[in-house]
Scaffold this motif. Structure first.
Motif, PDB file in Angstrom:
ATOM      1  N   ALA A 549       9.931 -46.788 -14.375  1.00 39.84           N
ATOM      2  CA  ALA A 549       8.792 -46.551 -13.483  1.00 39.84           C
ATOM      3  C   ALA A 549       7.570 -47.367 -13.872  1.00 39.84           C
ATOM      4  O   ALA A 549       6.640 -47.500 -13.083  1.00 39.84           O
ATOM      5  CB  ALA A 549       8.437 -45.060 -13.487  1.00 39.84           C
ATOM      6  N   PHE A 951       3.278 -31.140 -12.462  1.00 43.26           N
ATOM      7  CA  PHE A 951       3.620 -32.538 -12.230  1.00 43.26           C
ATOM      8  C   PHE A 951       2.352 -33.396 -12.216  1.00 43.26           C
ATOM      9  O   PHE A 951       1.312 -32.961 -11.725  1.00 43.26           O
ATOM     10  CB  PHE A 951       4.349 -32.682 -10.894  1.00 43.26           C
ATOM     11  N   LEU A 958       4.181 -39.811 -11.922  1.00 44.43           N
ATOM     12  CA  LEU A 958       5.101 -38.935 -11.189  1.00 44.43           C
ATOM     13  C   LEU A 958       6.470 -39.612 -11.032  1.00 44.43           C
ATOM     14  O   LEU A 958       7.520 -38.975 -11.190  1.00 44.43           O
ATOM     15  CB  LEU A 958       4.511 -38.607  -9.819  1.00 44.43           C
ATOM     16  N   ALA A 959       6.444 -40.916 -10.754  1.00 46.97           N
ATOM     17  CA  ALA A 959       7.709 -41.654 -10.632  1.00 46.97           C
ATOM     18  C   ALA A 959       8.457 -41.681 -11.956  1.00 46.97           C
ATOM     19  O   ALA A 959       9.693 -41.594 -11.990  1.00 46.97           O
ATOM     20  CB  ALA A 959       7.434 -43.075 -10.154  1.00 46.97           C
ATOM     21  N   GLY A 962      10.187 -38.534 -12.439  1.00 47.80           N
ATOM     22  CA  GLY A 962      11.374 -38.544 -11.599  1.00 47.80           C
ATOM     23  C   GLY A 962      12.520 -39.317 -12.222  1.00 47.80           C
ATOM     24  O   GLY A 962      13.683 -38.882 -12.190  1.00 47.80           O
ATOM     25  N   ARG A 963      12.227 -40.472 -12.810  1.00 46.78           N
ATOM     26  CA  ARG A 963      13.285 -41.269 -13.445  1.00 46.78           C
ATOM     27  C   ARG A 963      13.908 -40.487 -14.597  1.00 46.78           C
ATOM     28  O   ARG A 963      15.124 -40.512 -14.792  1.00 46.78           O
ATOM     29  CB  ARG A 963      12.723 -42.598 -13.949  1.00 46.78           C
ATOM     30  N   TYR A 967      16.086 -39.107 -10.819  1.00 48.49           N
ATOM     31  CA  TYR A 967      15.832 -39.500  -9.434  1.00 48.49           C
ATOM     32  C   TYR A 967      15.580 -41.005  -9.361  1.00 48.49           C
ATOM     33  O   TYR A 967      14.846 -41.560 -10.189  1.00 48.49           O
ATOM     34  CB  TYR A 967      14.632 -38.736  -8.859  1.00 48.49           C
ATOM     35  N   HIS A 971      12.004 -41.645  -4.720  1.00 45.82           N
ATOM     36  CA  HIS A 971      12.527 -40.331  -4.352  1.00 45.82           C
ATOM     37  C   HIS A 971      11.766 -39.186  -5.035  1.00 45.82           C
ATOM     38  O   HIS A 971      12.338 -38.131  -5.280  1.00 45.82           O
ATOM     39  CB  HIS A 971      14.014 -40.246  -4.704  1.00 45.82           C
ATOM     40  N   VAL A 972      10.476 -39.404  -5.305  1.00 50.35           N
ATOM     41  CA  VAL A 972       9.712 -38.321  -5.928  1.00 50.35           C
ATOM     42  C   VAL A 972       9.565 -37.142  -4.961  1.00 50.35           C
ATOM     43  O   VAL A 972       9.476 -35.990  -5.399  1.00 50.35           O
ATOM     44  CB  VAL A 972       8.320 -38.806  -6.407  1.00 50.35           C
ATOM     45  N   MET A 975      12.430 -35.004  -5.505  1.00 49.91           N
ATOM     46  CA  MET A 975      12.287 -34.278  -6.765  1.00 49.91           C
ATOM     47  C   MET A 975      11.429 -33.024  -6.573  1.00 49.91           C
ATOM     48  O   MET A 975      11.805 -31.929  -7.026  1.00 49.91           O
ATOM     49  CB  MET A 975      11.652 -35.182  -7.831  1.00 49.91           C
TER      50      MET A 975
END
Length: 997
Positions: A549, A951, A958-959, A962-963, A967, A971-972, A975
């Motif tokens: 990210a 979050f 945020l990304a 997610g990773r 995710y 695609h956050v 999530m």
């Protein structure tokens, strides 16, 4: 005549020498009356020995001669075969390579004459020549016969080497173009009313659009329809749809002459769910609003081939600006790479090693890499906008977008793999991309590619070599020119311009491409051995950074580590020679702030990444032994605790690195499939590290102040997440301190000594240093912040007997000795067991009080402005909901169910399920929510470097969360939706099980 045993005829021996595998059958065929005129002709035998499969060629020749309608036709064929070398080579070459085309010649024995012509136009035909070849076709059956006749000539030129693989693929695409035009003309002739209402353009996509078609392949198309002047648009589109459907059937349906190839329109907007024909404005609206990255990638190959070519050109021109801006989309590179990974994952396990097109190192790897570079740089450089893979690769090399050596190696590998694909498909004219397993097939293919000594061995060796080249280069292709651009080691060679390098870094996800290029220059410039190794490593590392990210942080952190360890001989050697080390380091450096911060404080911990065992957590006994040994060697309390904190820092890095790598996965090992196992490993490891650090600090304080023996027995009791072996990266250490005076020591002296120990331990653990502080939290002690920091066992007993509240019994469910006097720790546990597992369970008043406390906490402790659906600790279905539900069952039933007498939440939940105190489905829902909330908290700490219960609001952070949670980029939203869904279900279970709702 009968030959003596062990003897063979000279013909038999000569046939063996010419490559026949069944000389006996070949002798019989040569003895056939039809070949009597050629039986002893050495030219024929030599010609047969030169083809891919002499046995197959001879059988096909006999069938063809037998199929001639009369003696005159037979004599014409044989005379031409003997006298005309071009025909002989072409005809026998085809018969020895293609069983399917031999079948066609047996059915249509006059078609051999298509191979006689040897003029310039015949050597390199185009669409016009193929249209003339199909001109006499008047229905689907005759179209198939004419198509095969044209295909016969293409195959002849191919197997004889008159055309190379790229020219053969272009001819196949031109033949497909002519065939589509003929089929559309038939459809229009069958429905003249429809044809008069509309303009219909057929856009070739995929390999046909790219002018690089296979022998047997779906022909991908997109249809564009418009009304003619004065016609109703809706009716015109319906008419165009009928024409397009009929055209597809003409090509695809099976007749007495078989089929040509399927016409596939699934690359159109909305795929098979969308309308077959759209107007140009409808296409444009879709691509402007809804299209995904792969759809723009597919449009690289778009080429008008049939129908209204002016409309087709308008389609391509209209969509071109969208195609050449696709690289500016968020997560562009990640989307392309994800698409490639998905293709590989969908290959059946038993076929991966034989998959020529889609497997690792296959054709698709070259095509994806080339297309990705075209999309990044094609906006500003029209010279690389080619639909042909090989032409685009050549243009990319000429423009400096690909290194020349890499381009030559990829070109060579791609040509070999396409040639191999052609030979496999040509045999039976079936669509396949699998390397055959049968030796006879491998031998035929190897010989067709010029491998005559050991064709099977040579073929396998060449195939493996070329796929290895593609695997090695296809990802580096994107990154290596960046290094050439900044290192500038070869004067005169074309390189990426500064703007092109910047474009590529932006496409990779770098927010500050100028800074990233400066880092590359610092790392890779120069002629030193260190710079040379960096230039080898960085193309791969840049790919791994781009898969995170925050690529900028990954590259910056790598530069910092390299600067710190650059003069250490083992560092670059480790990354170069230990396969996993470089990827592990890239994952760790780009996953957030915590792990890199820990590594920067002691860069030598990189060595842990080179060995899988180096990432395994140390058990508590070994950790404590190492910490106590380090404390014993130190001089003075502060130095001793600094040594203990140093061990803690290294172990924290080991734990974070293992967690990140287990969550992301690597090329060698996939991500951990069980998130609960990851959470348990992290919780155990952090709790053991903290317990060992506290034990070492206690030893240091005692030794500094009293020598070997403290005047009191002293124990540290872990509470909260520490006692439950559930520490997160941002957790404080909740503890209680208990002491007992030694024999002969007064209460006052003992109390002062114990208080001094506690005070000094807290001071030393919180001293400013390069190591992360360990915060000791004693707020769970009797009387809270108002009570003494340390008590005797008797004082605890008196307090709990007289004043204890139900929340304290609940807190004691997590109590577990972690350091100090083991016997005293056990005595404390014996003291509190009746409180936390009360005989006959809790009374109604106590249950109501716990429920009241929980409701009050929900109302008062949620931070202002926090989203209750996303707060991991106090929010709906979060940690608090799950833990209070489990703890109520422990308080109520722990006296009767031994399995509930544990400090661990998941273990207690499993025991409650086993005891049928909660249904299996409800237990699974609570467990999933608890694991997810715990992982989110850990992810926030890993990413931000500071603790948080919700979050992050920053998009990049945020990304990154997610990773870590698995995710893919972009695609956050999924999530957050999944988190809310999981915790909503957990809250429903909690309300039923805890509140009795």
């Amino acid at each position: 005549m009968t030959l003596p045993q062990g003897r063979r005829s000279s013909t038999f021996t000569r046939l063996l020498r010419h490559g026949f595998t069944d000389p006996s059958a070949a002798e019989r065929l040569l003895g056939a009356p039809e070949l009597s005129a050629l039986r002893t002709d050495p030219v024929l035998l030599d010609a047969l020995g030169a083809v891919a499969d002499p046995d197959l060629a001879l059988l096909g020749l006999v069938r063809l001669v037998e199929g001639q309608p009369d003696d005159m036709s037979r004599r014409e064929l044989l005379d031409t075969l003997v006298s005309a070398k071009p025909l002989r080579d072409r005809l026998l070459g085809v018969l020895g390579a293609s069983e399917a085309l031999a079948d066609h010649l047996a059915r249509h024995p006059g078609d051999w004459r298509a191979l006689v012509t040897y003029e310039l136009a015949d050597l390199h035909p185009g669409v016009e020549e193929f249209e003339r070849g199909l001109a006499d076709a008047h229905d689907p059956v005759s179209l198939r016969v004419a198509y095969r006749r044209c295909l016969l000539a293409i195959a002849a030129r191919d197997v004889c080497g008159t055309t190379d693989v790229a020219e053969a693929a272009a001819e196949l695409a031109d033949l497909a173009t002519a065939t589509l035009r003929a089929a559309l003309a038939m459809a229009e002739a069958a429905a003249p009313a429809d044809a008069s209402q509309c303009r219909l353009a057929v856009i070739a996509m995929g390999k046909c659009g790219g002018h690089e078609l296979n022998y047997v392949s779906d022909v991908d198309v997109i249809f564009v329809g418009e009304a003619v002047d004065g016609a109703d648009e809706g009716k015109a589109v319906q008419a165009a749809t009928r024409l397009a459907s009929h055209m597809m059937r003409i090509c695809s349906e099976t007749t007495v002459e078989g089929t040509i190839w399927p016409v596939d329109a699934n690359l159109r907007p909305e795929g098979r769910n969308g309308p077959l024909v759209r107007t140009l404005s409808s296409h444009l609206a879709y691509y402007q609003r809804w299209a995904k990255t792969w759809e723009f990638q597919a449009l690289l190959k778009a080429r008008p081939v049939a129908g209204d070519l002016a409309l087709g050109e308008e389609y391509v021109t209209t969509l071109a600006p969208l195609v050449w801006h696709a690289a500016e989309r968020d997560n562009f590179v990640a989307d392309v790479q994800k698409m490639r990974r998905r293709v590989v994952e969908n290959i059946p396990a038993g076929e991966v090693d034989r998959e020529l097109k889609l497997g690792p190192g296959g054709l698709r790897d070259v095509e994806f890499a080339v297309q990705m570079l075209q999309l990044v740089h094609g906006r500003g450089d029209t010279s690389i906008r080619s639909g042909s893979t090989l032409a685009a690769l050549e243009a990319l090399a000429a423009g400096g977008y690909v290194g020349r050596v890499d381009a030559v190696q990829l070109d060579d590998a791609y040509r070999f793999l396409r040639s191999l694909e052609h030979r496999i498909q040509l045999f039976k004219l079936r669509r396949t991309h699998l390397i055959p397993e049968d030796d006879a097939d491998l031998r035929r293919i190897g010989r067709s590619l010029g491998m005559r000594t050991e064709p099977i061995t040579e073929l396998n060796r060449a195939w493996k070599r070329h796929t290895s080249v593609v695997r090695r280069l296809h990802e580096k292709l994107f990154y290596r020119p960046l290094l050439d651009a900044v290192a500038q080691l070869a004067p005169g060679e074309t390189r990426l311009s500064t703007e092109a390098a910047r474009e590529r870094m932006v496409a990779l996800g770098y927010h500050d491409p100028a800074a990233a290029l400066r880092h590359l220059e610092a790392l890779a410039s120069g002629v030193t051995r260190k710079a040379a190794i960096q230039r080898t490593l960085l193309p791969v590392l840049l790919g791994w950074f781009a898969d995170s990210a925050d690529p900028d942080a990954g590259l910056l952190n790598f530069r910092k580590v390299s600067d710190a360890l650059g003069k250490t001989p083992w560092y670059l050697r480790l990354l170069r020679d230990e396969g996993a080390a470089a990827e592990n380091l890239a994952r760790v450096l780009s996953a957030g702030r915590l792990a890199p911060d820990l590594l920067m404080r002691a860069p030598e911990a990189v060595a842990l990444l080179g060995d899988q065992r180096g990432l395994e957590p140390r058990d508590h006994a070994h950790l404590e032994q190492e910490v106590l040994a380090a404390v014993g060697r130190a001089e003075g309390g502060e130095q001793a605790v600094a040594a203990a904190r140093g061990v803690r820092r290294r172990e924290l890095f080991r734990t974070t690195a293992a967690d990140i790598i287990g969550s992301y996965g690597t090329e060698e090992s996939p991500a951990e499939a069980d998130p609960g196992a990851l959470v348990d490993r992290v919780g155990d490891a952090l709790s053991d590290i903290t317990a060992a650090t506290i034990a070492g600090t206690l030893r240091a304080v005692v030794r500094e102040g009293w020598g070997d023996t403290l005047p009191v027995r002293f124990a540290v009791i872990g509470m909260g997440r520490l006692g439950g072996h559930e520490l997160g990266y941002g957790s404080d250490a909740d503890v209680l301190f208990v002491h007992e005076p030694r024999e002969g020591v007064g209460d006052q002296e003992a109390g002062k000594a114990a208080a001094r120990v506690v005070s000094e331990m807290r001071r030393l653990l919180e001293l400013p240093s390069a190591d992360p502080p360990l915060l000791i939290d004693t707020d769970l002690r009797p009387e809270g912040k108002s009570g003494p920091l340390v008590r005797t066992l008797g004082s605890y007993e008196a307090y709990y007997r007289r004043w204890s509240l139900i929340w304290e019994s609940q807190a004691l469910l997590r109590a577990e000795p972690i350091a100090g006097d083991a016997e005293l720790g056990r005595a404390f546990i014996e003291l509190v067991d009746p409180l936390r597992y009360p005989a006959e369970g809790l009374g109604d008043d106590a249950v109501r009080e716990i429920r009241r406390l929980k409701a009050r906490m929900e109302a008062e402790r949620m931070p202002r402005g926090a989203d209750p659906t996303l707060h991991t600790k106090l929010g709906r279905g979060g940690l608090s909901d799950v833990e209070w539900t489990v703890q109520l069952m422990q308080l109520t039933h722990g006296w009767a169910e031994p399995g509930l007498r544990t400090t661990r939440t998941r273990e207690a939940l499993a025991a409650a399920c086993a005891a049928e105190l909660i249904p299996t489905e409800d237990a699974a829902i609570l467990d999933e929510a608890w694991v997810l909330a715990t992982r989110v908290r850990n992810a926030v700490m890993l990413v931000r470097g500071r603790a948080g219960d919700t979050f992050p609001s920053d998009g990049r952070e945020l990304a990154a969360v997610g990773r870590y949670l698995g995710y893919d980029p972009g695609h956050v939203g999924d999530m957050l939706d999944d988190y809310r869904r999981t915790t909503r279900r957990a809250r429903a279970v909690m309300e039923e099980r805890f509140y009795g709702a």
